[in-house]
Scaffold this motif. Sequence first.
Motif, PDB file in Angstrom:
ATOM      1  N   VAL A 137      17.206  28.791  62.667  1.00 14.01           N
ATOM      2  CA  VAL A 137      15.954  28.762  61.898  1.00 14.01           C
ATOM      3  C   VAL A 137      14.882  27.997  62.658  1.00 14.01           C
ATOM      4  N   LEU A 138      15.270  26.864  63.253  1.00 15.27           N
ATOM      5  CA  LEU A 138      14.317  26.054  64.008  1.00 15.27           C
ATOM      6  C   LEU A 138      13.700  26.845  65.151  1.00 15.27           C
ATOM      7  N   GLY A 139      14.528  27.601  65.872  1.00  9.78           N
ATOM      8  CA  GLY A 139      14.016  28.378  66.994  1.00  9.78           C
ATOM      9  C   GLY A 139      13.164  29.554  66.573  1.00  9.78           C
ATOM     10  N   PHE A 140      13.602  30.278  65.555  1.00  9.10           N
ATOM     11  CA  PHE A 140      12.896  31.498  65.169  1.00  9.10           C
ATOM     12  C   PHE A 140      11.645  31.220  64.333  1.00  9.10           C
ATOM     13  N   LEU A 141      11.439  29.974  63.950  1.00  8.10           N
ATOM     14  CA  LEU A 141      10.187  29.620  63.279  1.00  8.10           C
ATOM     15  C   LEU A 141       9.047  29.392  64.277  1.00  8.10           C
ATOM     16  N   ALA A 142       9.372  29.314  65.550  1.00 10.06           N
ATOM     17  CA  ALA A 142       8.344  29.012  66.555  1.00 10.06           C
ATOM     18  C   ALA A 142       7.160  29.982  66.507  1.00 10.06           C
ATOM     19  N   PRO A 143       7.367  31.304  66.398  1.00  9.43           N
ATOM     20  CA  PRO A 143       6.203  32.196  66.314  1.00  9.43           C
ATOM     21  C   PRO A 143       5.359  31.946  65.061  1.00  9.43           C
ATOM     22  N   VAL A 144       6.016  31.597  63.949  1.00 10.83           N
ATOM     23  CA  VAL A 144       5.284  31.298  62.713  1.00 10.83           C
ATOM     24  C   VAL A 144       4.447  30.037  62.893  1.00 10.83           C
ATOM     25  N   VAL A 145       5.040  29.028  63.519  1.00 10.43           N
ATOM     26  CA  VAL A 145       4.313  27.782  63.779  1.00 10.43           C
ATOM     27  C   VAL A 145       3.085  28.054  64.640  1.00 10.43           C
ATOM     28  N   ALA A 146       3.235  28.922  65.635  1.00 10.24           N
ATOM     29  CA  ALA A 146       2.104  29.260  66.507  1.00 10.24           C
ATOM     30  C   ALA A 146       0.958  29.880  65.712  1.00 10.24           C
TER      31      ALA A 146
END
Length: 426
Positions: free
Chosen positions: A62-71
């Motif tokens: 979850v931490l890794g795949f949230l990166a595009p959302v955070v961007a």
Amino acid sequence: MRAQDDQRMFYGWVNAAIFFFVYLASMGLVVYGYSVIFPAMVADFNWSRGSASIANSIHLLVLGFLAPVVAIVLKKLGSKTTIILGLIVLLAGMTLLGTVTTGIVPWTIIWGFIVPIGLAFAGLVPIQLNVMQWFSVKRATVLGLVMTAAPVGGFIAQPVYTWFMEHAGTWRVGWLVSAALAAVALILSFWVRNKPEDVGQYPDGIRPEEAKKAGGPQVRVARTYRTSTPWTPGEAFRTRTLRFFLLTFVTKAMALMLILSHGVLHLTDVGLTDMQAAYVLMSVLIGSAVIRFPMGWVGDRIEPRWVISVSMGLMLLSFLVIWQAPAFVILMVCGPIFGAAFGASLVMDTTMLGNYFSPESYPSIMGIVLPVVTLCMAAVPTVSGYIADQQGSYELAFVFCAIGLVISFISSFLLSPPHKSIAPAV
């Protein structure tokens, strides 16, 4: 006349101080605190280690795949609001862990899904973006200073959480202490400012007119490559540089995950005591902590790619020694070297991406890089565990990661600054 002498202070340093505490309270004391609190939870509930660990695998994914959302959120709301939202979620997650966790299902939901949302939005990418926007000449130095907070927090977490849990008689107090620190970080984050122009200042505190005065005594000029134009993620990934960067990032992250997840078991398998193995692992964290700030200073004076190359060479050599585990004394020398090599390269990775592709492009690029890295990292603990179960040792896992580090070392020499191709005028 000095830059911005009409200002009481350069606000970038205030941001940096706040971010140090935010990163310490989140990534340092929460993520590294897990290694102390989780065993106590397993013992209290009599959980299966494998079943209880599913939450951590979900957490990493979850931490890794949230990166595009955070961007995307960073682009729309800015770093301050993004960090505040993340700390609110993190505070809620820590409070829930310390109060309503009564079995493996709530543990998996809270640690696997809620906590990583808070860490992603209040974590490294928003903090790094803000630092890169406030600092150019001293970019690597400040990044190194702020990123030191995570291993420092990890070093503090071991004895502090153990003391609290022993005196309170419950593991719940560990998560509640984390909640209290997250609350303090949340309050401090309201003093963050997104960009220098928000308070009438300039990056590094240097006025544009002063930056143009070549050779002036007060002028501070960047000594390493800086791009003058932003890149789109598509443009960046078409460059050889970013592809080789991804390769170096993935392979060294996998090697680190092997040491962190199975290093103690490997060392005890080859004859070390539990305490000796724990000391070796602690030395890795210490090495990672002490090197980040000084390497940040170096990264503002020497091209980060050369620091990455040296770091990857040292990481490879020390990894081989940890694998073979010749003697405890030698391991206590190589453990800090391994940690320092990883810590130095991590600071340089961030600096290099910001320098090569612009701070504005950094979140979008990391939004693609981090899911790939996370997938590979999340596979290491499980695959390595099965290898040990089937073969009675971690030899094959170490062979695979050692080959990866060799590839990473070679690739690090190919991280030259990319240049956009300019279409000819029609």
